[in-house]
Motif scaffolding. Structure first.
Motif, PDB file in Angstrom:
ATOM      1  N   GLY A  40      -1.226  53.668  18.641  1.00 19.91           N
ATOM      2  CA  GLY A  40      -0.720  55.045  19.235  1.00 19.91           C
ATOM      3  C   GLY A  40       1.077  55.068  18.425  1.00 19.91           C
ATOM      4  N   LEU A  41       1.160  55.687  17.901  1.00 19.23           N
ATOM      5  CA  LEU A  41       3.163  55.553  17.874  1.00 19.23           C
ATOM      6  C   LEU A  41       3.709  56.579  18.865  1.00 19.23           C
ATOM      7  CD1 LEU A  41       5.402  55.439  15.027  1.00 19.23           C
ATOM      8  CD2 LEU A  41       4.478  57.585  14.803  1.00 19.23           C
ATOM      9  N   LEU A  42       4.562  55.817  18.880  1.00 23.52           N
ATOM     10  CA  LEU A  42       5.822  56.673  20.275  1.00 23.52           C
ATOM     11  C   LEU A  42       6.864  56.808  19.341  1.00 23.52           C
ATOM     12  CD1 LEU A  42       7.426  57.581  22.491  1.00 23.52           C
ATOM     13  CD2 LEU A  42       8.024  55.153  23.043  1.00 23.52           C
ATOM     14  N   MET A  43       7.316  57.947  19.103  1.00 21.54           N
ATOM     15  CA  MET A  43       8.120  58.486  18.048  1.00 21.54           C
ATOM     16  C   MET A  43       9.331  58.917  19.258  1.00 21.54           C
ATOM     17  SD  MET A  43       6.207  60.614  14.907  1.00 21.54           S
ATOM     18  CE  MET A  43       6.638  62.218  16.546  1.00 21.54           C
ATOM     19  N   LEU A  44      10.785  58.220  19.663  1.00 19.00           N
ATOM     20  CA  LEU A  44      11.755  58.288  20.520  1.00 19.00           C
ATOM     21  C   LEU A  44      12.972  59.281  20.344  1.00 19.00           C
ATOM     22  CD1 LEU A  44      12.822  57.966  23.900  1.00 19.00           C
ATOM     23  CD2 LEU A  44      13.212  55.746  22.622  1.00 19.00           C
ATOM     24  N   PHE A  45      12.599  60.544  20.163  1.00 16.36           N
ATOM     25  CA  PHE A  45      14.092  61.246  19.519  1.00 16.36           C
ATOM     26  C   PHE A  45      15.477  61.027  20.742  1.00 16.36           C
ATOM     27  CE2 PHE A  45      10.356  62.135  17.034  1.00 16.36           C
ATOM     28  CZ  PHE A  45      10.856  62.256  15.542  1.00 16.36           C
ATOM     29  N   GLN A  46      16.567  60.763  20.487  1.00 16.17           N
ATOM     30  CA  GLN A  46      17.685  60.527  21.014  1.00 16.17           C
ATOM     31  C   GLN A  46      18.594  62.010  19.535  1.00 16.17           C
ATOM     32  OE1 GLN A  46      20.476  57.924  20.861  1.00 16.17           O
ATOM     33  NE2 GLN A  46      20.389  57.867  23.056  1.00 16.17           N
ATOM     34  N   ARG A  91       3.827  49.000  26.173  1.00 14.73           N
ATOM     35  CA  ARG A  91       2.670  48.350  27.312  1.00 14.73           C
ATOM     36  C   ARG A  91       1.712  49.546  26.627  1.00 14.73           C
ATOM     37  NH1 ARG A  91       5.411  46.552  31.702  1.00 14.73           N
ATOM     38  NH2 ARG A  91       4.661  48.364  32.759  1.00 14.73           N
ATOM     39  N   ASN A  92       2.411  50.449  26.216  1.00 14.23           N
ATOM     40  CA  ASN A  92       1.729  52.461  26.003  1.00 14.23           C
ATOM     41  C   ASN A  92       1.554  52.653  24.817  1.00 14.23           C
ATOM     42  OD1 ASN A  92       0.625  52.848  29.041  1.00 14.23           O
ATOM     43  ND2 ASN A  92       3.191  52.650  29.484  1.00 14.23           N
ATOM     44  N   CYS A  93       2.017  51.481  23.500  1.00 13.24           N
ATOM     45  CA  CYS A  93       2.021  52.540  22.271  1.00 13.24           C
ATOM     46  C   CYS A  93       1.492  51.088  21.562  1.00 13.24           C
ATOM     47  CB  CYS A  93       3.030  53.129  21.841  1.00 13.24           C
ATOM     48  SG  CYS A  93       5.159  51.938  21.898  1.00 13.24           S
ATOM     49  N   ASP A  94       1.492  51.189  20.312  1.00 15.18           N
ATOM     50  CA  ASP A  94       1.523  50.020  19.229  1.00 15.18           C
ATOM     51  C   ASP A  94       2.781  49.928  18.684  1.00 15.18           C
ATOM     52  OD1 ASP A  94      -1.283  49.261  20.047  1.00 15.18           O
ATOM     53  OD2 ASP A  94      -1.244  51.300  19.441  1.00 15.18           O
ATOM     54  N   PHE A  95       3.329  51.409  18.719  1.00 16.32           N
ATOM     55  CA  PHE A  95       4.939  50.919  17.578  1.00 16.32           C
ATOM     56  C   PHE A  95       5.463  51.453  18.076  1.00 16.32           C
ATOM     57  CE2 PHE A  95       1.326  52.234  14.868  1.00 16.32           C
ATOM     58  CZ  PHE A  95       0.429  51.456  14.515  1.00 16.32           C
ATOM     59  N   ILE A  96       6.967  51.854  17.814  1.00 18.61           N
ATOM     60  CA  ILE A  96       7.657  52.813  18.321  1.00 18.61           C
ATOM     61  C   ILE A  96       8.898  52.994  17.222  1.00 18.61           C
ATOM     62  CG2 ILE A  96       9.901  53.034  20.074  1.00 18.61           C
ATOM     63  CD1 ILE A  96       8.510  50.966  21.802  1.00 18.61           C
ATOM     64  N   MET A  97       8.633  54.268  16.617  1.00 10.70           N
ATOM     65  CA  MET A  97       9.692  54.870  15.432  1.00 10.70           C
ATOM     66  C   MET A  97      10.749  55.256  16.760  1.00 10.70           C
ATOM     67  SD  MET A  97      11.084  56.786  14.519  1.00 10.70           S
ATOM     68  CE  MET A  97      10.495  58.896  14.942  1.00 10.70           C
ATOM     69  N   ALA A  98      12.224  54.824  16.977  1.00 12.40           N
ATOM     70  CA  ALA A  98      12.871  55.516  17.062  1.00 12.40           C
ATOM     71  C   ALA A  98      14.654  56.253  16.336  1.00 12.40           C
ATOM     72  CB  ALA A  98      13.783  54.477  18.284  1.00 12.40           C
ATOM     73  N   ARG A  99      14.790  57.655  16.477  1.00 15.95           N
ATOM     74  CA  ARG A  99      15.774  57.973  15.778  1.00 15.95           C
ATOM     75  C   ARG A  99      17.194  58.438  17.182  1.00 15.95           C
ATOM     76  NH1 ARG A  99      16.936  60.569  11.237  1.00 15.95           N
ATOM     77  NH2 ARG A  99      18.395  62.557  11.650  1.00 15.95           N
ATOM     78  N   LEU A 100      17.129  57.588  17.053  1.00 16.14           N
ATOM     79  CA  LEU A 100      18.949  57.071  18.019  1.00 16.14           C
ATOM     80  C   LEU A 100      19.759  57.206  17.443  1.00 16.14           C
ATOM     81  CD1 LEU A 100      17.473  53.865  20.740  1.00 16.14           C
ATOM     82  CD2 LEU A 100      16.313  56.641  20.527  1.00 16.14           C
TER      83      LEU A 100
END
Length: 156
Positions: A40-46, A91-100
């Motif tokens: 799972g990839l968390l894609m976090l967008f600010q 704890r809920n994903c395998d990687f995080i991509m963050a656009r902050l």
């Protein structure tokens, strides 16, 4: 665990290996359709993005994983200390991509994450775009060596 926050943390050998692997995946995608199976990839967008959003969603799905898109302002990231949200999210994903918006927020996210964090763009760095540009140069030129006037026909 390695984060990709800038390209400064990569030596030339590692950078070249990443680019060569990217070209391999691009040219032979069928070999990699399970490379991220059940990841799972968390894609976090600010801040918003069309290309980053689509390319990461497509990429993870084409390699057997799944994206989870989260808007910073519609989540507790907006109101809670980053360290607490980073611990829970990782704890809920395998990687995080963050656009902050702020590199300092990205550094906090990476510091407290239990999984690799990829900088999808901040006010200081855009390593994914730089990697894509380097990949194009490498595909066309086959090297990163500086082009001299005799080879390229350009005056120095």
């Amino acid at each position: 665990m390695k984060h990709l926050l800038t390209l400064k943390e990569l030596d030339k050998q590692t950078l070249t290996a990443i680019i060569q692997q990217g070209i391999e995946i691009k040219n032979k995608p069928e070999r990699y359709y399970r490379a991220c199976e059940r990841k799972g990839l968390l894609m976090l967008f600010q801040k918003t993005s069309t290309r980053t959003n689509l390319s990461f969603q497509s990429g993870i799905q084409q390699m057997g994983g799944y994206p989870v898109t989260m808007d910073w302002n519609s989540s507790n990231f907006r109101i809670s200390p980053i360290k607490y949200e980073a611990r829970y999210a990782s704890r809920n994903c395998d990687f995080i991509m963050a656009r902050l918006k702020n590199h300092s927020d990205l550094l906090q996210l990476a510091e407290h994450s239990r999984v690799p964090v990829i900088n999808g763009c901040c006010e200081k760095y855009h390593p994914c775009q730089a990697l894509a540009d380097f990949m194009t140069i490498y595909e066309v030129k086959g090297t990163f060596l500086r082009c001299d006037a005799d080879v390229c026909g350009n005056p120095q």
